[in-house]
Write an enzyme that holds these catalytic residues in place. Sequence first.
Site, PDB file in Angstrom:
ATOM      1  N   THR A   1       0.853  -1.190   0.000  1.00 27.34           N
ATOM      2  CA  THR A   1       0.000   0.000   0.000  1.00 27.34           C
ATOM      3  C   THR A   1       0.889   1.239   0.000  1.00 27.34           C
ATOM      4  O   THR A   1       1.199   1.790   1.059  1.00 27.34           O
ATOM      5  CB  THR A   1      -0.940   0.031   1.222  1.00 27.34           C
ATOM      6  OG1 THR A   1      -0.173  -0.277   2.408  1.00 27.34           O
ATOM      7  CG2 THR A   1      -2.058  -0.975   1.083  1.00 27.34           C
TER       8      THR A   1
ATOM      9  N   VAL B   1       5.748  -6.541  12.713  1.00 25.23           N
ATOM     10  CA  VAL B   1       6.946  -7.352  12.905  1.00 25.23           C
ATOM     11  C   VAL B   1       8.205  -6.604  12.475  1.00 25.23           C
ATOM     12  O   VAL B   1       8.151  -5.624  11.744  1.00 25.23           O
ATOM     13  CB  VAL B   1       6.854  -8.682  12.126  1.00 25.23           C
ATOM     14  CG1 VAL B   1       5.759  -9.559  12.695  1.00 25.23           C
ATOM     15  CG2 VAL B   1       6.615  -8.425  10.637  1.00 25.23           C
TER      16      VAL B   1
ATOM     17  N   LYS C   1      -2.232   0.695  13.947  1.00 22.82           N
ATOM     18  CA  LYS C   1      -1.029   0.323  13.198  1.00 22.82           C
ATOM     19  C   LYS C   1      -0.319   1.563  12.648  1.00 22.82           C
ATOM     20  O   LYS C   1       0.904   1.688  12.745  1.00 22.82           O
ATOM     21  CB  LYS C   1      -1.398  -0.620  12.048  1.00 22.82           C
ATOM     22  CG  LYS C   1      -0.247  -0.898  11.075  1.00 22.82           C
ATOM     23  CD  LYS C   1       0.969  -1.505  11.795  1.00 22.82           C
ATOM     24  CE  LYS C   1       2.215  -1.521  10.913  1.00 22.82           C
ATOM     25  NZ  LYS C   1       2.124  -2.436   9.803  1.00 22.82           N
TER      26      LYS C   1
ATOM     27  N   GLY D   1      13.745   4.440   6.086  1.00 24.66           N
ATOM     28  CA  GLY D   1      13.307   3.609   4.977  1.00 24.66           C
ATOM     29  C   GLY D   1      12.305   2.573   5.419  1.00 24.66           C
ATOM     30  O   GLY D   1      11.774   2.616   6.527  1.00 24.66           O
TER      31      GLY D   1
ATOM     32  N   CYS E   1       7.044   0.697   5.999  1.00 29.65           N
ATOM     33  CA  CYS E   1       6.132   1.125   7.074  1.00 29.65           C
ATOM     34  C   CYS E   1       6.399   2.558   7.526  1.00 29.65           C
ATOM     35  O   CYS E   1       5.586   3.442   7.308  1.00 29.65           O
ATOM     36  CB  CYS E   1       6.235   0.162   8.253  1.00 29.65           C
ATOM     37  SG  CYS E   1       5.632  -1.500   7.910  1.00 29.65           S
TER      38      CYS E   1
END
Length: 413
Positions: free
Chosen positions: A82, A152, A203, A254, A257
């Site tokens: 995404t 994770v 998240k 980087g 996420c």
Amino acid sequence: MKVCIIGQGYIGLPTAALFTRNNCEVVGVDVNEEIVNNLNQGIIHIEEPGISEIIKNAVKNKVYSSSLTPQKADAFIITVPTPYIIENYSCDLSYVITACESILPYLEKGNTVIIESTIAPMSTDETIKPIFEKAGFTIGDDLYLAHCPERVLPGRILEELVHNDRIIGGITPECSKKASEVYGQFVEGDIMLTEAKTAELSKCMENTFRDVNIALANELAKICAEIGVNALDVIKMANKHPRVNLHSPGPGVGGHCLAIDPYFIYAKAPETAKIIKLARDTNNSMPDFVCQNVKKIIEKGKIAILGVSYKGNTGDDRESPAYEIIAKLKQDGFDIAIHDPHIKNDSFVNLDEATKDADLILILCDHNEFKEIDFDLISKNMKEPVIFDTKNIINEVPDEITLYNYGNLYKLN
């Protein structure tokens, strides 16, 4: 239980591996034909401890197969990328939408659909749910839809998928319950049930929290370079306070996420999310900061780039600031040689070739190999050995080597 996982990348493949290890049949779907063919031979394409052996055994035991198209299953998990839309920083849901549409012909009443891809708040309710409703399903009655974000750390994915707590946000309470039964196959951490929009924002905020704190450290490094203070000493001493934990500055942020997810929140409330946007701007400014200081160290010549992965000891280079730094330095006329022992690239070279006749070594990643670098080789290969360590991983160097890091950049002014 049979599970169909759409996307066989850094999240989809480890998730598939764990389901197969817990008596589930898995079909892993990917759009890359080469990846699919290799996976069906037990050959994986990511560097992550433990996964290769599991997938090889799963293929051998016929509990894992990879395919270009979905198959009927009990549960479907979407793990596709995404990115953000550059024009307005909003979440690009196109891959998720395509993945959801691809499973429609294979869905049956009673199936569970889980979105693991990180998405902006309200995406499941406003964009994803209508796809399945238009196909004739009633969410929470004959199809169970939930968002369960991954959380994770590369290099520890298998361990953290099992032991980390999981957030499961269903469209309805029954959706949350059904999705929890899927993850109950292997998750040993707490499974927290909530609604989809809460899971989505949780998240995004996890990664935004880290991005903001990294930005604070990076801004400190810039301030210290400007006013003549050792930033690393400041951080070390400040962190002796029991309630302070300043992060380490670096060459930028980087990964799929931290470099992206904060934008999803900002796009939802741009007039309010000012700290979030400023943190992103600060972290995005670090490649320029690195290049400016490189040009203070040397005016021209060859630079040996050590590491392009965004995270140490992995081959994950998604959104890595190293590539922007390399592009800028090339544009400024420097000769560039790149060495990264964790990434296969025909244009990369070994350490000996990278440092041969180099005028500067620029460390952009904290691989263990660079923490224990061969100083004898460097001294032999370079006329005047100079290292600029943007990851602050080298503590001492021999007398004949000059070391710059975020502790002594102010000496260049």
